[in-house]
Design a protein around this motif. Structure first.
Motif, PDB file in Angstrom:
ATOM      1  N   ILE A 117     -12.781  95.191  -3.378  1.00 48.59           N
ATOM      2  CA  ILE A 117     -11.935  95.994  -4.277  1.00 48.59           C
ATOM      3  C   ILE A 117     -11.514  95.202  -5.519  1.00 48.59           C
ATOM      4  N   TRP A 156     -16.571  99.904  -6.364  1.00 55.28           N
ATOM      5  CA  TRP A 156     -15.112  99.697  -6.266  1.00 55.28           C
ATOM      6  C   TRP A 156     -14.418 100.956  -5.765  1.00 55.28           C
ATOM      7  N   ARG A 163     -12.330 101.258  -2.355  1.00 55.95           N
ATOM      8  CA  ARG A 163     -10.888 101.485  -2.509  1.00 55.95           C
ATOM      9  C   ARG A 163     -10.455 102.783  -1.832  1.00 55.95           C
ATOM     10  N   ALA A 171      -4.726  89.092  -1.798  1.00 56.80           N
ATOM     11  CA  ALA A 171      -3.805  89.884  -2.643  1.00 56.80           C
ATOM     12  C   ALA A 171      -2.502  90.190  -1.921  1.00 56.80           C
ATOM     13  N   GLY A 172      -2.542  90.257  -0.589  1.00 57.53           N
ATOM     14  CA  GLY A 172      -1.369  90.721   0.138  1.00 57.53           C
ATOM     15  C   GLY A 172      -0.487  89.626   0.699  1.00 57.53           C
ATOM     16  N   THR A 216       1.412  87.038  -2.676  1.00 56.39           N
ATOM     17  CA  THR A 216       2.279  87.826  -3.551  1.00 56.39           C
ATOM     18  C   THR A 216       3.653  88.089  -2.905  1.00 56.39           C
ATOM     19  N   THR A 227       7.339  86.258  -3.772  1.00 56.17           N
ATOM     20  CA  THR A 227       8.515  87.040  -4.175  1.00 56.17           C
ATOM     21  C   THR A 227       9.700  86.725  -3.266  1.00 56.17           C
ATOM     22  N   HIS A 271      -9.347  92.318 -16.508  1.00 57.10           N
ATOM     23  CA  HIS A 271     -10.124  93.547 -16.546  1.00 57.10           C
ATOM     24  C   HIS A 271     -11.298  93.277 -17.503  1.00 57.10           C
ATOM     25  N   PHE A 300       3.677  95.318 -10.474  1.00 57.54           N
ATOM     26  CA  PHE A 300       2.436  95.745  -9.805  1.00 57.54           C
ATOM     27  C   PHE A 300       1.411  96.244 -10.815  1.00 57.54           C
ATOM     28  N   SER A 301       1.620  95.919 -12.088  1.00 59.88           N
ATOM     29  CA  SER A 301       0.783  96.347 -13.206  1.00 59.88           C
ATOM     30  C   SER A 301       1.235  97.694 -13.748  1.00 59.88           C
ATOM     31  N   ARG A 326      -6.288 100.861 -11.695  1.00 60.09           N
ATOM     32  CA  ARG A 326      -6.166  99.763 -10.731  1.00 60.09           C
ATOM     33  C   ARG A 326      -4.765  99.562 -10.197  1.00 60.09           C
ATOM     34  N   CYS A 363      -1.821  98.620  -7.950  1.00 61.16           N
ATOM     35  CA  CYS A 363      -1.822  97.679  -6.824  1.00 61.16           C
ATOM     36  C   CYS A 363      -1.861  98.492  -5.539  1.00 61.16           C
ATOM     37  N   GLY A 394      -1.368  97.645  -2.595  1.00 62.80           N
ATOM     38  CA  GLY A 394      -0.404  97.297  -1.547  1.00 62.80           C
ATOM     39  C   GLY A 394       1.046  97.513  -1.960  1.00 62.80           C
TER      40      GLY A 394
HETATM   41  C1  HEM Z   1       5.130  91.659  -4.406  1.00 63.25           C
HETATM   42  C2  HEM Z   1       3.917  91.867  -4.040  1.00 63.25           C
HETATM   43  C3  HEM Z   1       2.755  92.244  -4.916  1.00 63.25           C
HETATM   44  C4  HEM Z   1       2.605  92.185  -6.279  1.00 63.25           C
HETATM   45  C5  HEM Z   1       3.630  91.724  -7.317  1.00 63.25           C
HETATM   46  C6  HEM Z   1       1.265  92.667  -6.579  1.00 63.25           C
HETATM   47  C7  HEM Z   1       0.742  92.760  -7.859  1.00 63.25           C
HETATM   48  C8  HEM Z   1      -0.541  93.197  -8.140  1.00 63.25           C
HETATM   49  C9  HEM Z   1      -1.099  93.231  -9.461  1.00 63.25           C
HETATM   50  C10 HEM Z   1      -0.390  92.824 -10.754  1.00 63.25           C
HETATM   51  C11 HEM Z   1      -2.370  93.708  -9.344  1.00 63.25           C
HETATM   52  C12 HEM Z   1      -3.384  93.852 -10.476  1.00 63.25           C
HETATM   53  C13 HEM Z   1      -3.553  95.264 -10.946  1.00 63.25           C
HETATM   54  C14 HEM Z   1      -4.544  95.322 -12.070  1.00 63.25           C
HETATM   55  O1  HEM Z   1      -5.687  94.900 -11.913  1.00 63.25           O
HETATM   56  O2  HEM Z   1      -4.175  95.780 -13.155  1.00 63.25           O
HETATM   57  C15 HEM Z   1      -2.628  93.971  -7.938  1.00 63.25           C
HETATM   58  C16 HEM Z   1      -3.810  94.455  -7.418  1.00 63.25           C
HETATM   59  C17 HEM Z   1      -4.059  94.583  -6.064  1.00 63.25           C
HETATM   60  N1  HEM Z   1      -3.171  94.377  -5.032  1.00 63.25           N
HETATM   61 FE1  HEM Z   1      -1.233  93.824  -5.210  1.00 63.25          FE
HETATM   62  N2  HEM Z   1       0.638  92.984  -5.417  1.00 63.25           N
HETATM   63  C18 HEM Z   1       1.502  92.751  -4.368  1.00 63.25           C
HETATM   64  C19 HEM Z   1       1.265  92.961  -3.021  1.00 63.25           C
HETATM   65  C20 HEM Z   1       0.088  93.417  -2.484  1.00 63.25           C
HETATM   66  C21 HEM Z   1      -0.147  93.641  -1.079  1.00 63.25           C
HETATM   67  C22 HEM Z   1       0.876  93.437   0.043  1.00 63.25           C
HETATM   68  C23 HEM Z   1      -1.463  94.052  -0.950  1.00 63.25           C
HETATM   69  C24 HEM Z   1      -2.255  94.397   0.271  1.00 63.25           C
HETATM   70  C25 HEM Z   1      -1.903  95.092   1.242  1.00 63.25           C
HETATM   71  C26 HEM Z   1      -2.024  94.114  -2.283  1.00 63.25           C
HETATM   72  C27 HEM Z   1      -3.311  94.496  -2.568  1.00 63.25           C
HETATM   73  C28 HEM Z   1      -3.827  94.610  -3.842  1.00 63.25           C
HETATM   74  C29 HEM Z   1      -5.197  95.003  -4.114  1.00 63.25           C
HETATM   75  C30 HEM Z   1      -6.271  95.327  -3.058  1.00 63.25           C
HETATM   76  C31 HEM Z   1      -5.333  94.992  -5.502  1.00 63.25           C
HETATM   77  C32 HEM Z   1      -6.586  95.340  -6.303  1.00 63.25           C
HETATM   78  C33 HEM Z   1      -6.558  96.803  -6.689  1.00 63.25           C
HETATM   79  C34 HEM Z   1      -7.809  97.224  -7.436  1.00 63.25           C
HETATM   80  O3  HEM Z   1      -8.384  96.379  -8.158  1.00 63.25           O
HETATM   81  O4  HEM Z   1      -8.210  98.400  -7.311  1.00 63.25           O
HETATM   82  N3  HEM Z   1      -1.059  93.726  -3.189  1.00 63.25           N
HETATM   83  N4  HEM Z   1      -1.487  93.653  -7.229  1.00 63.25           N
END
Ligand code: HEM
Length: 506
Positions: free
Chosen positions: A73, A81, A85, A260-261, A264, A268, A331, A391-392, A445, A447, A449
């Protein structure tokens, strides 16, 4: 860079320091790769949201070209993707993502975490390891449908390799920009280490998968992402449908989730504890709120969340000021386009400078002050400004789509209600809403999670502060706000003491 609340600059040990420059849009080269850095809320909305069709894909070779594979993903683009996803989202939905089932998995882990905290007995500790282990175990629970005991050797080995991978990946990734360094003797730039770790990781993935398949054949434990993905893949193949789902895709989905999970949410939480030490008044206010709304006679529940307005505001303020993914994720611009008069060529890498929004003076007035009250309105309700983008950007876009659809639906209902049975319209409206939300999520995209992360942040902080007071190791010297920028912006290692609140009161 991090600004402490008193306006002192902390330091990032980061390769990106140079790029935290002024200006809404500017370009630079990483090796021979053109990168355009996009700053400010308006400009990010103009690109990532309004021109989502052009700005959604990821760099063709992924973040780690040394691995020579792009799937899953986070790094994947296009139809590959989207299908990965969508499948993962569907599995999370099937297991209750966004509902209480998800929170129950988190709570199950927090009970084990609290036992570990209890064992610390108020001694000075760097809680990064135990917090990280608990957060990773939650991800394992979603992937595998079960958690591991902390002593489990399999789990420990898996986490060790995972930590090494993250550490190597955090060291600048120079080989991505200067491919020749991969051929230098030795492994100064960790390219070989990343490749080796990845093959260990793959082995574990195969193991994970075998365990799931064994479970599946014995009819147990089907509520996990791996089982769901495998079933979807098999069903599509059996029906002769074209699919991008694959073994490789599943392996990458698993590592995406872990990477990613885990860091992060852990990062925090570490920022949260740090701010609690620096702002004892804020901490006391949360204690009072928990005492009033939950008390000490029962454990917190996710359903308590709407009642704890101040704690919610503190979590939001912590996410804003800590800005743990300051430069977003790359990106790629898939067509030549013009932004504010600047031509961005096809295939340019785009760096979404989320920090510029989270720390914008124009938006927040006093961005470098830690002031949770900014998220509470005059009537005492929680505010949820769309500029809060840890989270974007996509949430705002999704919200806009949903709001627009809701307005259209309401108008339609009002008109039609006179002649047709209301339920039919409402049912149709619900379908439109789901489809619209899915379309928006599928095209951008967001987030994946976010809901899980928010549940984790609420439950971890409530459980801890219900029982403990967070105090510094040395009452005369607070740990600094300095940070280290790797995959996320982490506070520099520090020790804290968790003192039982009843003991403190006595
Ligand atoms: C405080 C916690 C978190 C923050 C601040 C955060 C932040 C982000 C950010 C900034 C992105 C990038 C979005 C973009 O490409 O524009 C992202 C993508 C992603 N996050 Fe999180 N995230 C967090 C927790 C999690 C958790 C817990 C998971 C999993 C269960 C997760 C899974 C993902 C995935 C799979 C993507 C890629 C999405 C895609 O490209 O389609 N994240 N996250």
């Amino acid at each position: 860079m991090h600004w402490s609340p008193k306006g002192e600059r902390g330091s990032d040990q980061s390769n990106f320091q140079l790029f935290l420059l002024k200006g809404e849009i500017f370009s630079l080269y990483f090796g021979t790769t053109l990168v355009v850095v996009i700053s400010s809320y308006d400009l990010l909305k103009e690109t990532l949201v309004k021109q989502a069709d052009i700005f959604t894909d990821k760099p063709k070779d992924g973040m780690f070209p040394v691995l020579q594979r792009v799937n899953g993903i986070v790094e994947a683009s296009g139809a590959l993707w989207k299908e990965n996803r969508t499948t993962v989202l569907a599995s999370l939905k099937a297991f209750g993502m966004g509902k209480n089932v998800m929170a129950e998995k988190v709570e199950e882990e927090i009970h084990a975490y609290m036992e570990e905290i209890e064992k610390l007995d108020g001694k000075p500790t760097d809680v990064k390891e135990i917090t990280g282990r608990a957060v990773s175990n939650i991800i394992c629970n979603f992937l595998l449908g079960r958690r591991f005991d902390y002593e489990d050797t399999y789990f420990t080995k898996f986490l060790n390799i995972f930590d090494k991978t993250v550490a190597a990946a955090s060291q600048g990734n120079l080989h991505a920009w200067f491919p020749f360094v991969r051929h230098l003797p030795g492994d100064l730039f960790k390219a070989k280490e990343i490749i080796n770790n990845q093959s260990f990781f793959d082995e574990f993935m195969r193991d994970f998968r075998t365990k799931i398949e064994d479970d599946e054949s014995s009819g147990i434990n089907k509520d996990n992402i791996i089982a769901y993905y495998l079933k979807e893949m098999r069903d599509k193949c059996d029906k002769g449908q074209q699919t991008h789902l694959s073994d490789e895709g599943l392996t990458r989905v698993i590592s995406d989730f872990m990477v990613a999970g885990s860091e992060t949410s852990t990062s925090t939480l570490l920022w949260f504890f740090l701010y609690m030490m620096h702002y004892p008044d804020v901490q006391n206010k949360i204690h009072d709120e928990i005492d009033e709304q939950i008390g000490v006679g029962r454990t917190p529940k996710i359903t308590d969340r709407p009642k704890l307005t101040f704690l919610n505001a503190v979590i939001m303020e912590t996410q804003r000021i800590a800005s743990i993914v300051p430069l977003g994720l790359f990106h790629r611009c898939t067509e030549e386009t013009v932004v504010r008069g600047y031509t961005i060529p096809k295939d340019t890498f785009i760096m979404p400078h989320l920090d510029s929004v989270l720390h914008s003076e124009k938006i927040w007035g006093d961005p470098h002050n830690y002031r949770p009250e900014r998220f509470i309105d005059a009537t005492g309700n929680l505010k949820n400004p769309e500029e809060l983008v840890p989270f974007s950007m996509v949430i705002a876009a999704l919200a806009v789509v949903v709001v627009v659809v809701v307005v259209v639906v309401v108008v339609v209902v009002v008109v039609v209600v006179v002649v047709v049975v209301v339920e039919v319209v409402v049912a149709a409206a619900a379908v439109v809403l789901v489809v619209a939300a899915a379309a928006a999520a599928g095209g951008r995209r967001i987030c994946l999670g976010e809901a899980l992360a928010k549940a984790e942040l609420f439950l971890f902080t409530t459980y801890i502060l219900q029982k403990y007071q967070v105090v510094p190791e040395d009452p005369n010297s607070l740990p600094s706000f300095d940070s280290v920028l790797g995959i996320t912006r982490m506070p520099k290692p520090y020790k804290l003491r968790l003192l039982k609140r009843d003991a403190v009161t006595e």
